[in-house]
Design a protein around this motif. Structure first.
Motif, PDB file in Angstrom:
ATOM      1  N   GLY A  56      -1.299 -11.376  -5.206  1.00  0.00           N
ATOM      2  CA  GLY A  56      -0.720 -10.166  -4.745  1.00  0.00           C
ATOM      3  C   GLY A  56      -1.341  -9.314  -4.182  1.00  0.00           C
ATOM      4  O   GLY A  56      -1.678  -8.169  -4.801  1.00  0.00           O
ATOM      5  N   GLY A  57      -1.574  -9.548  -2.906  1.00  0.00           N
ATOM      6  CA  GLY A  57      -2.325  -8.712  -2.112  1.00  0.00           C
ATOM      7  C   GLY A  57      -3.790  -9.070  -1.564  1.00  0.00           C
ATOM      8  O   GLY A  57      -4.006 -10.272  -1.557  1.00  0.00           O
ATOM      9  N   CYS A  79      -9.626  -3.620  -3.601  1.00  0.00           N
ATOM     10  CA  CYS A  79      -8.072  -4.183  -3.470  1.00  0.00           C
ATOM     11  C   CYS A  79      -7.198  -3.243  -3.506  1.00  0.00           C
ATOM     12  O   CYS A  79      -6.353  -2.884  -4.296  1.00  0.00           O
ATOM     13  N   GLY A  80      -7.039  -2.725  -2.310  1.00  0.00           N
ATOM     14  CA  GLY A  80      -6.030  -1.652  -1.925  1.00  0.00           C
ATOM     15  C   GLY A  80      -4.907  -1.993  -1.003  1.00  0.00           C
ATOM     16  O   GLY A  80      -3.882  -1.376  -0.686  1.00  0.00           O
ATOM     17  N   HIS A  81      -5.448  -3.210  -0.253  1.00  0.00           N
ATOM     18  CA  HIS A  81      -4.267  -3.608   0.496  1.00  0.00           C
ATOM     19  C   HIS A  81      -3.049  -4.519   0.029  1.00  0.00           C
ATOM     20  O   HIS A  81      -3.383  -5.227  -1.211  1.00  0.00           O
ATOM     21  N   THR A  82      -1.863  -4.588   0.421  1.00  0.00           N
ATOM     22  CA  THR A  82      -0.843  -5.410  -0.118  1.00  0.00           C
ATOM     23  C   THR A  82      -0.773  -6.830   0.423  1.00  0.00           C
ATOM     24  O   THR A  82       0.157  -7.245   0.119  1.00  0.00           O
ATOM     25  N   GLY A  83      -1.397  -6.970   1.538  1.00  0.00           N
ATOM     26  CA  GLY A  83      -1.583  -8.213   2.341  1.00  0.00           C
ATOM     27  C   GLY A  83      -2.958  -8.818   2.270  1.00  0.00           C
ATOM     28  O   GLY A  83      -3.799  -8.001   2.212  1.00  0.00           O
ATOM     29  N   SER A 102      -6.138  -6.095   7.499  1.00  0.00           N
ATOM     30  CA  SER A 102      -5.160  -6.750   6.685  1.00  0.00           C
ATOM     31  C   SER A 102      -3.980  -7.277   7.506  1.00  0.00           C
ATOM     32  O   SER A 102      -3.316  -6.597   8.274  1.00  0.00           O
ATOM     33  N   ASP A 104      -1.000  -6.405   6.080  1.00  0.00           N
ATOM     34  CA  ASP A 104      -0.236  -5.514   5.925  1.00  0.00           C
ATOM     35  C   ASP A 104      -0.329  -4.446   6.986  1.00  0.00           C
ATOM     36  O   ASP A 104       0.400  -3.438   6.719  1.00  0.00           O
ATOM     37  N   THR A 106      -2.390  -2.678   8.368  1.00  0.00           N
ATOM     38  CA  THR A 106      -3.271  -1.282   8.151  1.00  0.00           C
ATOM     39  C   THR A 106      -4.681  -1.538   8.328  1.00  0.00           C
ATOM     40  O   THR A 106      -5.098  -2.741   7.936  1.00  0.00           O
ATOM     41  N   THR A 122      -9.354   0.932  -5.412  1.00  0.00           N
ATOM     42  CA  THR A 122      -8.019   0.998  -4.871  1.00  0.00           C
ATOM     43  C   THR A 122      -7.826   1.958  -4.094  1.00  0.00           C
ATOM     44  O   THR A 122      -6.665   1.926  -3.355  1.00  0.00           O
ATOM     45  N   ARG A 134       0.112  -7.765  11.874  1.00  0.00           N
ATOM     46  CA  ARG A 134      -1.115  -7.819  11.284  1.00  0.00           C
ATOM     47  C   ARG A 134      -2.531  -7.491  11.885  1.00  0.00           C
ATOM     48  O   ARG A 134      -2.592  -7.815  13.039  1.00  0.00           O
TER      49      ARG A 134
END
Length: 355
Positions: A56-57, A79-83, A102, A104, A106, A122, A134
């Motif tokens: 999940g991320g 672990c702040g990215h969603t992808g 990433s 996501d 960003t 995060t 991406r």
């Protein structure tokens, strides 16, 4: 006939690589399985960062260099990215700042605490949003503070001012296809890119123009890489039409023909070049290979001189490269690699033997 013509004089002819002892490796790390051709690893004199598998991320691990041995499964990550994270790069001016790109879309810039992480991180310091697909390449400017380049699968290169989180330059329309690699020149006034349309371009970011371009630098369809050398020449790795791996050296003043071209072998992993401007040695690591080859670049033909190969039993998933500031020069160390296996990271030390 003089002896010198037979054996080329070079300080680096006998450079040899040595893996460290088992207890000095970093064990039990689940290295990311993303199929992106990045190094998956970034290292500086204080920390080692590795992109890891995350549910999940996207996440990456930041370890203080001295924290060797088995890494606990519950060790905190960034672990702040969603992808999934595709590329990471340490800031050359501040050992506690790292940027990550990433899936996501960003780019995030993180401040790592003095002694490493004690809890999951995060909250990035800055989030840079500007890509529509991406972000696969991150590269800090070598000489200017707080300037960061990112390149995405939307074929756009953005140059950011990280301090104010604004876009400085948006280079759109220069690349018709996916960008494989970006490398700044030594003073940071230009950068060169390798693109899926098989062209190598030298770009002036302030003018937003292509200064020089070589179409079909390598005939093969597989990914290629380009790095700027200290004297302004460009070193590329790629594939021939018969899918053999190649190295080439180009003079940016005249890109008609390569100054030197060598074929290596017919393996299929992308070659990652690492260049050391102080010794003029290029290290070439193939993804999925178990060897690191190194070459010296000289002023006289044939320009690219093969020095030696370091081989080990296991293949590499990725490779980190320590900047010069982090080496132990008293032991004649001229380079240090951090080689990623399936489950661990192994430092490899390159030494010049002295009597």
């Amino acid at each position: 006939m003089s002896f010198r013509k037979v054996v080329r004089q070079s300080k680096f002819r006998h450079v040899f690589g040595q893996p460290v002892k088992t207890e000095q490796c970093y064990d039990d790390i689940r290295v990311s399985r993303v199929t992106w051709d990045s190094t998956f690893c970034a290292v500086n004199p204080a920390f080692l960062a590795i992109i890891v598998e995350a549910s999940g991320g996207g996440a990456f691990l930041v370890l203080p260099l001295h924290k060797t041995g088995r890494i606990d499964k519950s060790y905190p990550t960034v672990c702040g990215h969603t992808g999934p994270v595709l590329d990471i790069d340490w800031c050359p001016h501040n050992d506690h700042v790292i940027a990550s790109g990433s899936e996501d879309c960003t780019v995030m810039v993180w401040q790592i605490p003095e002694n490493g992480l004690s809890q999951p991180l995060t909250e990035p310091v800055v989030v840079l949003e500007g890509h529509s697909k991406r972000v696969g390449i991150i590269s800090w400017h070598p000489t200017a503070r707080n300037v960061l380049l990112s390149a995405g699968c939307d074929n756009v290169v953005l140059i950011w001012n990280v301090g104010t989180a604004e876009e400085l330059y948006r280079l759109d329309g220069l690349h018709p296809d996916l960008i494989y690699s970006v490398s700044w020149s030594r003073d940071g006034s230009l950068f060169c890119t390798a693109c899926k349309d098989k062209a190598v371009r030298v770009i002036d970011p302030r003018r937003g123009t292509v200064v020089a371009e070589k179409e079909r630098a390598h005939e093969g369809a597989r990914p290629m890489r380009a790095v700027f050398l200290a004297d302004g020449k460009i070193f590329t790795t790629g594939f021939s039409r018969m899918s053999e791996r190649q190295l080439a050296l180009w003079d940016t003043e005249n890109l008609e023909e390569p100054m030197g071209l060598q074929e290596l072998d017919s393996s299929n992993g992308a070659l990652l070049p690492f260049y050391d401007p102080d010794t003029n040695v290029v290290y070439v690591c193939g993804k999925g290979d178990s060897s690191i080859r190194y070459f010296e670049i000289t002023e006289e033909p044939p320009y690219i001189h093969f020095l030696n190969t370091f081989t080990s039993k296991e293949s590499q998933r990725g490779m980190g490269w320590m900047p010069k500031r982090g080496l132990d020069v008293s032991k004649c160390e001229i380079a240090r690699f951090y080689k990623l296996h399936e489950r661990k990271c192994e430092p490899i030390i390159m030494t010049v033997p002295r009597k």
